[in-house]
Motif scaffolding. Structure first.
Motif, mmCIF file in Angstrom:
data_model
loop_
_atom_site.group_PDB
_atom_site.id
_atom_site.type_symbol
_atom_site.label_atom_id
_atom_site.label_comp_id
_atom_site.label_asym_id
_atom_site.label_seq_id
_atom_site.Cartn_x
_atom_site.Cartn_y
_atom_site.Cartn_z
ATOM 1 N N ARG A 48 -2.408 8.042 0.155
ATOM 2 C CA ARG A 48 -2.851 9.209 -0.585
ATOM 3 C C ARG A 48 -2.272 9.275 -1.988
ATOM 4 O O ARG A 48 -2.688 10.092 -2.794
ATOM 5 C CB ARG A 48 -2.488 10.474 0.186
ATOM 6 C CG ARG A 48 -3.234 10.580 1.503
ATOM 7 C CD ARG A 48 -4.721 10.458 1.243
ATOM 8 N NE ARG A 48 -5.466 10.296 2.480
ATOM 9 C CZ ARG A 48 -6.064 11.289 3.116
ATOM 10 N NH1 ARG A 48 -5.971 12.506 2.641
ATOM 11 N NH2 ARG A 48 -6.733 11.056 4.218
ATOM 12 N N LEU A 49 -1.325 8.416 -2.304
ATOM 13 C CA LEU A 49 -0.722 8.431 -3.626
ATOM 14 C C LEU A 49 -1.313 7.359 -4.529
ATOM 15 O O LEU A 49 -1.672 7.629 -5.663
ATOM 16 C CB LEU A 49 0.787 8.218 -3.501
ATOM 17 C CG LEU A 49 1.589 8.227 -4.802
ATOM 18 C CD1 LEU A 49 1.430 9.544 -5.542
ATOM 19 C CD2 LEU A 49 3.059 7.949 -4.510
ATOM 20 N N HIS A 50 -1.430 6.145 -4.023
ATOM 21 C CA HIS A 50 -1.830 5.008 -4.861
ATOM 22 C C HIS A 50 -3.314 4.673 -4.703
ATOM 23 O O HIS A 50 -3.681 3.517 -4.508
ATOM 24 C CB HIS A 50 -0.970 3.796 -4.519
ATOM 25 C CG HIS A 50 0.479 3.990 -4.816
ATOM 26 N ND1 HIS A 50 0.976 4.038 -6.105
ATOM 27 C CD2 HIS A 50 1.544 4.186 -4.007
ATOM 28 C CE1 HIS A 50 2.287 4.228 -6.064
ATOM 29 N NE2 HIS A 50 2.660 4.322 -4.806
ATOM 30 N N ASN A 51 -4.162 5.676 -4.776
ATOM 31 C CA ASN A 51 -5.602 5.455 -4.710
ATOM 32 C C ASN A 51 -6.086 5.011 -6.085
ATOM 33 O O ASN A 51 -6.116 5.784 -7.036
ATOM 34 C CB ASN A 51 -6.308 6.743 -4.281
ATOM 35 C CG ASN A 51 -7.797 6.561 -4.120
ATOM 36 O OD1 ASN A 51 -8.486 6.187 -5.062
ATOM 37 N ND2 ASN A 51 -8.298 6.838 -2.933
ATOM 38 N N CYS A 52 -6.475 3.736 -6.188
ATOM 39 C CA CYS A 52 -6.774 3.170 -7.510
ATOM 40 C C CYS A 52 -7.956 3.846 -8.183
ATOM 41 O O CYS A 52 -7.985 3.985 -9.412
ATOM 42 C CB CYS A 52 -7.003 1.666 -7.396
ATOM 43 S SG CYS A 52 -8.374 1.179 -6.321
ATOM 44 N N GLN A 53 -8.954 4.286 -7.404
ATOM 45 C CA GLN A 53 -10.111 4.950 -8.006
ATOM 46 C C GLN A 53 -9.706 6.225 -8.723
ATOM 47 O O GLN A 53 -10.059 6.450 -9.882
ATOM 48 C CB GLN A 53 -11.139 5.285 -6.932
ATOM 49 C CG GLN A 53 -11.823 4.086 -6.319
ATOM 50 C CD GLN A 53 -12.768 4.507 -5.203
ATOM 51 O OE1 GLN A 53 -12.468 5.420 -4.431
ATOM 52 N NE2 GLN A 53 -13.898 3.847 -5.106
ATOM 53 N N ILE B 206 1.709 7.323 1.941
ATOM 54 C CA ILE B 206 1.549 8.073 3.178
ATOM 55 C C ILE B 206 0.067 8.169 3.473
ATOM 56 O O ILE B 206 -0.755 8.279 2.566
ATOM 57 C CB ILE B 206 2.191 9.477 3.049
ATOM 58 C CG1 ILE B 206 2.225 10.190 4.390
ATOM 59 C CG2 ILE B 206 1.487 10.299 1.981
ATOM 60 C CD1 ILE B 206 3.066 11.476 4.351
ATOM 61 N N GLU B 207 -0.300 8.104 4.762
ATOM 62 C CA GLU B 207 -1.728 8.067 5.103
ATOM 63 C C GLU B 207 -1.950 8.558 6.521
ATOM 64 O O GLU B 207 -0.999 8.864 7.248
ATOM 65 C CB GLU B 207 -2.225 6.625 4.925
ATOM 66 C CG GLU B 207 -3.705 6.353 4.891
ATOM 67 C CD GLU B 207 -4.572 7.361 4.171
ATOM 68 O OE1 GLU B 207 -4.721 8.448 4.746
ATOM 69 O OE2 GLU B 207 -5.138 7.060 3.108
ATOM 70 N N CYS B 208 -3.213 8.663 6.900
ATOM 71 C CA CYS B 208 -3.619 9.102 8.221
ATOM 72 C C CYS B 208 -3.970 7.911 9.103
ATOM 73 O O CYS B 208 -4.375 6.858 8.618
ATOM 74 C CB CYS B 208 -4.843 9.997 8.119
ATOM 75 S SG CYS B 208 -4.587 11.657 8.687
ATOM 76 N N ILE B 209 -3.868 8.093 10.395
ATOM 77 C CA ILE B 209 -4.347 7.109 11.369
ATOM 78 C C ILE B 209 -5.541 7.731 12.081
ATOM 79 O O ILE B 209 -5.442 8.810 12.658
ATOM 80 C CB ILE B 209 -3.256 6.738 12.392
ATOM 81 C CG1 ILE B 209 -2.117 5.996 11.693
ATOM 82 C CG2 ILE B 209 -3.830 5.886 13.510
ATOM 83 C CD1 ILE B 209 -0.963 5.632 12.611
ATOM 84 N N GLY B 210 -6.686 7.064 12.024
ATOM 85 C CA GLY B 210 -7.897 7.595 12.633
ATOM 86 C C GLY B 210 -8.839 8.146 11.586
ATOM 87 O O GLY B 210 -8.545 9.171 10.969
ATOM 88 N N ALA C 228 3.989 6.876 7.763
ATOM 89 C CA ALA C 228 4.732 6.521 6.557
ATOM 90 C C ALA C 228 4.392 5.088 6.203
ATOM 91 O O ALA C 228 4.718 4.163 6.943
ATOM 92 C CB ALA C 228 6.234 6.660 6.819
ATOM 93 N N MET C 229 3.702 4.897 5.094
ATOM 94 C CA MET C 229 3.359 3.547 4.632
ATOM 95 C C MET C 229 4.515 3.017 3.782
ATOM 96 O O MET C 229 4.480 3.061 2.560
ATOM 97 C CB MET C 229 2.060 3.564 3.834
ATOM 98 C CG MET C 229 0.822 3.776 4.668
ATOM 99 S SD MET C 229 -0.662 3.694 3.654
ATOM 100 C CE MET C 229 -0.539 2.027 2.971
ATOM 101 N N LYS C 230 5.542 2.508 4.454
ATOM 102 C CA LYS C 230 6.722 2.037 3.728
ATOM 103 C C LYS C 230 6.476 0.671 3.103
ATOM 104 O O LYS C 230 5.770 -0.159 3.664
ATOM 105 C CB LYS C 230 7.909 1.977 4.682
ATOM 106 C CG LYS C 230 8.296 3.348 5.226
ATOM 107 C CD LYS C 230 9.497 3.264 6.134
ATOM 108 C CE LYS C 230 9.875 4.633 6.667
ATOM 109 N NZ LYS C 230 11.063 4.569 7.551
ATOM 110 N N LYS C 231 7.074 0.491 1.948
ATOM 111 C CA LYS C 231 6.949 -0.783 1.252
ATOM 112 C C LYS C 231 7.536 -1.885 2.116
ATOM 113 O O LYS C 231 8.690 -1.825 2.530
ATOM 114 C CB LYS C 231 7.649 -0.722 -0.101
ATOM 115 C CG LYS C 231 7.554 -2.004 -0.909
ATOM 116 C CD LYS C 231 8.068 -1.840 -2.325
ATOM 117 C CE LYS C 231 9.533 -1.502 -2.364
ATOM 118 N NZ LYS C 231 10.053 -1.477 -3.747
ATOM 119 N N VAL C 232 6.727 -2.910 2.371
ATOM 120 C CA VAL C 232 7.157 -3.995 3.246
ATOM 121 C C VAL C 232 7.953 -5.037 2.475
ATOM 122 O O VAL C 232 9.007 -5.494 2.927
ATOM 123 C CB VAL C 232 5.939 -4.645 3.939
ATOM 124 C CG1 VAL C 232 6.383 -5.781 4.847
ATOM 125 C CG2 VAL C 232 5.154 -3.601 4.738
#
Length: 450
Positions: free
Chosen positions: A167-172, A323-327, A336-340
């Motif tokens: 939800r933060l890094h949406n390129c569009q 951060i994002e949703c599942i489903g 939590a979409m943590k930096k890998v």
């Protein structure tokens, strides 16, 4: 210097081709829709690329990645995913593809002569490596030149349905946010996946999408075919891109309105790949020669990137926090979409790139709003937490969520029949539609013809 399309042997990494991923919006994160992008402040509370297991997410679902020596070596689906996708292995491909864009690049002819350069060599792979400062300064120079010479309606900023999960890094939206701060843009309406359904369905069931508004682009662009709005933003149907370039000022009908195609001089593409999904490729190649400047920001050397004048290397979703949703529709959990891993080569996050451009345009603070990456992620989660409390759902506080399990689950609400029914509410209580006046016999006749 030839195009920067080599292998990753200098990192000891090998893989196959993939595409930038995306994860669609979900109802459970409705509160996360209205936000501004982050400021990537060094030292912000963020996941670091240390060895071990890291939870993150992708277009193909949540996953746990194993990191060894700073490299993502394997991943497993989130253990509560009832139907994990076999495509999840593509995450590794997208990160370590031999076609990763390593450095900022500029087409040799364009570097020498700018917008006056010949255009026949586009797509031939003759690029020169430049510094980030040089590339960003060149992009800003072109944006300002086109605005001054032709106006805001001469810049087309697009992605055609592709965006990154999170939800933060949406390129569009980040692209549109920067362009709106600059003074305006032309972007697209709709996408190739849903096509005409996006136009007709709202007249039938009330809305085609869940109640998630998406991230803010900072502008006031409206759907439909109207050109410049009061904010200076404009949109065209996505499938009209080539027609727009070939026949500027040509009138057309769209969703009950009439408009004329704008005359585009500069196009800025982020994450999309029109040279693969648009119709009539030869006509498209010819139409692209009408552009004075073409900028592409992506993680891979796609056919579209090869036709660019300026190429900016972006990170994949797994080289940053979000951060994002599942489903897609059930919205069963927040992850939590943590930096890998750390960004590879000289790639930067989409936000970091646009923040730098906004700073050069004198709009840096307006773009970042002075918040850090983790400030924004926390605010999105806290907004969802307030909604959860109002609905008596149990959610941990942000620190417990981010530093602990990294997943906040929700109960899945069933329809009357026991199954989840998409658009059940709109179907039961939709607004009157112009189609209500169409005689039933005519509708039946159209169905028979179809």
């Amino acid at each position: 210097m030839a195009s920067d399309v080599g292998d990753l042997d200098d990192l000891g990494l090998g893989a196959t081709l993939s595409r930038r991923s995306l994860l669609n919006g979900n109802v459970a994160l409705a509160a996360l829709g209205a936000f501004g992008p982050s400021l990537l402040v060094e030292g912000a509370r963020a996941a670091t690329s240390t060895d071990g297991e890291v939870l993150s997410g992708s277009h193909w679902g949540g996953f746990r990645a194993k990191v060894e020596g700073g490299r993502m070596v394997s991943l497993e689906p989130w253990e509560k995913d009832p139907t994990p996708s076999h495509q999840l292995s593509g995450v590794l491909d997208s990160v370590y593809s031999p076609t990763r864009i390593k450095y900022p690049m500029v087409r040799r002819a364009f570097l020498a002569k700018g917008a006056a350069a010949e255009r026949d060599s586009r797509g031939k792979g003759d690029f020169v490596r430049v510094s980030w400062d040089q590339a960003l300064d060149l992009v800003v120079t072109e944006l300002q030149r086109v605005d001054k010479t032709h106006g805001a309606a001469a810049t087309f900023a697009e992605s055609s349905g592709w965006n990154s999960p999170g939800r933060l890094h949406n390129c569009q939206s980040l692209l549109r946010r920067m362009m709106n701060l600059k003074g305006g843009l032309v972007d697209s309406s709709g996408d190739y996946a849903a096509g005409a359904a996006q136009v007709i369905m709202p007249h039938v069931v009330g809305s085609l999408d869940p109640a998630l508004t998406g991230i803010t682009d900072g502008g006031k662009a409206k759907t439909g075919a109207a050109w410049l709005t009061e904010s200076g933003a404009a949109r065209i149907p996505v499938a009209r891109v080539v027609d727009m370039l070939v026949n500027p000022d040509k009138p057309f009908d769209f969703n009950g309105t009439k408009a004329d195609d704008p005359e585009i001089k500069l196009a800025y593409w982020v994450g999309g790949n029109p040279f693969v999904h648009h119709q009539d490729r030869n006509r498209m190649v010819e139409s692209w020669k009408t552009l004075e400047t073409f900028i592409v920001q992506d993680c891979l050397w796609t056919p579209t990137a090869r036709h660019a004048d300026i190429v900016l290397p972006a990170t994949t979703s797994y080289e940053r926090n979000d951060i994002e949703c599942i489903g897609d529709y059930a919205g069963r959990a927040i992850v939590a979409m943590k930096k890998v891993i750390e960004p590879v080569f000289e790639s930067r996050t989409d936000y970091d790139i646009f923040a730098a451009l906004a700073e050069r345009l004198g709009k840096g603070h307006e773009f970042t709003e002075g918040k850090s990456e983790m400030d924004w992620i926390r605010s999105f989660y806290d907004a969802a937490l307030m909604q959860a409390k109002a609905k008596k759902y149990q959610m941990p506080d942000f620190d417990t969520f981010w530093n602990g399990e990294g997943v906040a689950e929700f109960p899945v609400t069933s329809g009357k029949s026991g199954d989840v029914v998409a658009f059940e509410q709109p179907l039961g209580a939709r607004q009157p539609s112009p189609l209500d006046d169409v005689p039933r016999g005519m509708s039946a006749e159209l169905q028979e013809r179809a």
